[in-house]
Design an enzyme around this catalytic site. Structure first.
Site, PDB file in Angstrom:
ATOM      1  CE  LYS A  79      -3.842   2.143   2.587  1.00 31.00           C
ATOM      2  NZ  LYS A  79      -4.756   1.998   3.741  1.00 31.00           N
ATOM      3  CB  SER A 157      -8.005   3.962   2.716  1.00 28.51           C
ATOM      4  OG  SER A 157      -7.214   3.284   3.693  1.00 28.51           O
ATOM      5  CB  SER A 181      -8.828   1.313   5.697  1.00 23.10           C
ATOM      6  OG  SER A 181      -9.555   2.516   5.700  1.00 23.10           O
TER       7      SER A 181
END
Length: 489
Positions: A79, A157, A181
């Site tokens: 990420k 996210s 998330s």
């Protein structure tokens, strides 16, 4: 080679160890597949092919000597919140565009020590603020699952990470979970998403959103894969003040543990007005699955659940407004020159931060301001304590909780972007575990009426990830979920 990409992490590491496939062949295939898919899925924000292949060659050297770590040779996506040395780490924000750290985050360093091969950086909601990956400065990532021609969100996210795992572009990916998330994107994409106890995975080298709520963790294809990745990512970090000094248990072994006799709590407060019938049905089916596995089901109460979402949306923006104050164009990141210092600050932050990040900074600044601090922020901290006490009381009666992961399946990109409250409600089942700092995971267990994946959530007491993995694996085995998106990208 594309067939190899569809294997689980556990399966591919066995093939790498037996030398049925080389790490360089696998890395080349993963890079090719990811680059080819990115035009449609937009899951990755950047690649560094030279770094990927160099790490793969190093893995082959270790494997040739009969050496190698827990995930030796497996391509792993990161990420875009975790610093990877020499690779742009922008948190999908214009204000950090072009920033290449000269250091490595603890989580990524641990994965590389375990033999993981860096595949690329995944797209995310800007500064991890969002539930649909639509606030990314590079546009939304797209869910590989779809119905008709509509493009669906992979959640947020950590949407890019979830999309990459679901599309078989990598064998696992990192995410961060501040209010759901990791777990919400996992539920939307038919993958497994895990966050451990607060402090189990170090936050050092990860761009901060809300420091007391941020939890790094993995997104994986199976519960066992998630356990292996969590084991590799975890451990004490002297550089991080909230890192737990506790030894890391054998999470992979825990995923093989029998659950007969375990008590599973079903919190009545998670049955909410307007909840879709299919979510209720799925939850009931999950309860029956764990009964069949030998678990005892008990009803429990978490009375302060209804205050969790407003509490979260006071504490998280407050911490964000403090954490993001450092991005002012003075030392690193983008800078817009103004007529004086104040104007430079204003112009830089207006151009660098997207609308959702600006909204949360403003909310956070408001609740911390004189005259409102006691009324909002201090009150939210008191409610936070009550929520933690609710969990402690519930866990006196049971070993784990079973709840829905999300209030719906994946929705169409753009369908909720004009309604912040509707978007925030996506986190309604997940924020409590972050507020309490306890382990939680989402496991895919079925499909909705449109053929889209749905997940159930397992929550356990602090430092008891082993029970979480045991129950999650039992749920996975009982559900027999093998769904994969049909390739259209």
């Amino acid at each position: 080679m594309s067939d190899l990409l569809s294997l689980s992490l556990t399966e591919i590491t066995a093939k790498l160890k037996s030398r049925e496939v080389s790490a360089t062949e696998l890395a080349d295939a993963a890079l090719s597949a990811s680059e080819a898919a990115n035009g449609a899925l937009n899951a990755f924000s950047s690649f560094d092919a030279d770094k990927t292949m160099a790490m793969a060659r190093a893995s082959d050297d270790r494997l040739a000597k009969g050496e190698g770590g827990l995930i030796e040779g497996a391509p792993i996506a990161m990420k875009d919140l975790f610093a990877v040395e020499g690779v742009e780490t922008a948190a999908s924000s214009n204000i950090l565009k072009g920033f290449k750290p000269t250091y490595e985050s603890t989580v990524s360093a641990k994965l590389w020590e375990a033999g993981g091969v860096f595949l690329g950086k995944t797209s995310m909601d800007e500064f991890a603020m969002g539930s649909s990956n639509e606030t990314s400065n590079q546009g939304p990532a797209v869910n590989p699952w779809r119905t008709g021609d509509a493009k669906l969100t992979p959640g947020g996210s950590s949407g890019g990470s979830a999309a990459a795992v679901a599309a078989d572009l990598c064998f696992g990916a990192t995410g961060t979970d501040t209010g759901g998330s990791i777990r919400q994107p996992a539920a939307f994409t038919g993958t497994v998403g895990v966050k451990g106890t607060y402090g189990r995975c170090s936050r050092w080298g990860a761009v901060a959103f809300a420091s007391s709520l941020d939890h790094p963790g993995p997104i994986a294809k199976t519960v066992r894969d998630a356990a292996v990745l969590m084991q590799a990512m975890s451990g004490h970090d002297p550089k991080e003040s909230t890192s737990l000094p506790n030894a890391v248990p054998d999470f992979a072994a825990a995923a093989e543990r029998a659950v007969k006799g375990m008590r599973i709590g079903v919190p009545k407060e998670y049955r909410m007005d307007g909840m879709p019938e299919e979510i209720e049905t799925l939850w009931s089916q999950g309860v029956d699955m764990l009964k069949d596995a030998g678990c005892e089901i008990v009803d429990v109460s978490l009375p302060h659940t209804k205050y969790a979402l407003p509490t979260y949306y006071i504490i998280a923006p407050a911490e964000a407004s403090s954490n993001l104050a450092r991005y002012d164009g003075m030392r690193y990141g983008n800078r817009v020159e103004g007529k004086d210092l104040t104007d430079t600050y204003e112009q830089t932050r207006a151009a660098g931060f997207g609308k959702e990040v600006q909204r949360r900074i403003l909310i956070g600044t408001y609740v911390l301001s004189a005259g409102y601090y006691d009324a909002y922020y201090l009150r939210a901290l008191k409610v936070r304590r009550r929520i933690l006490e609710d969990f402690k009381t519930a866990f006196e009666q049971c070993d784990a909780l079973l709840t829905p992961s999300t209030p719906s399946a994946a929705f169409e990109i753009g369908s909720r972007s004009n309604d912040p409250i509707a978007m925030y409600l996506n986190d309604i089942f997940t924020v409590t575990a972050n507020i309490a700092g306890i382990p939680a995971m989402s496991v895919p267990v079925g499909l909705d009426k449109d053929g889209l994946p749905l997940g159930l959530q397992v929550i356990t007491p602090a430092l008891d990830e082993e029970s979480m993995f045991a129950v999650g694996a039992a749920l996975e085995a009982q559900a027999g979920f093998t769904g994969k998106p049909k390739k259209w990208w």
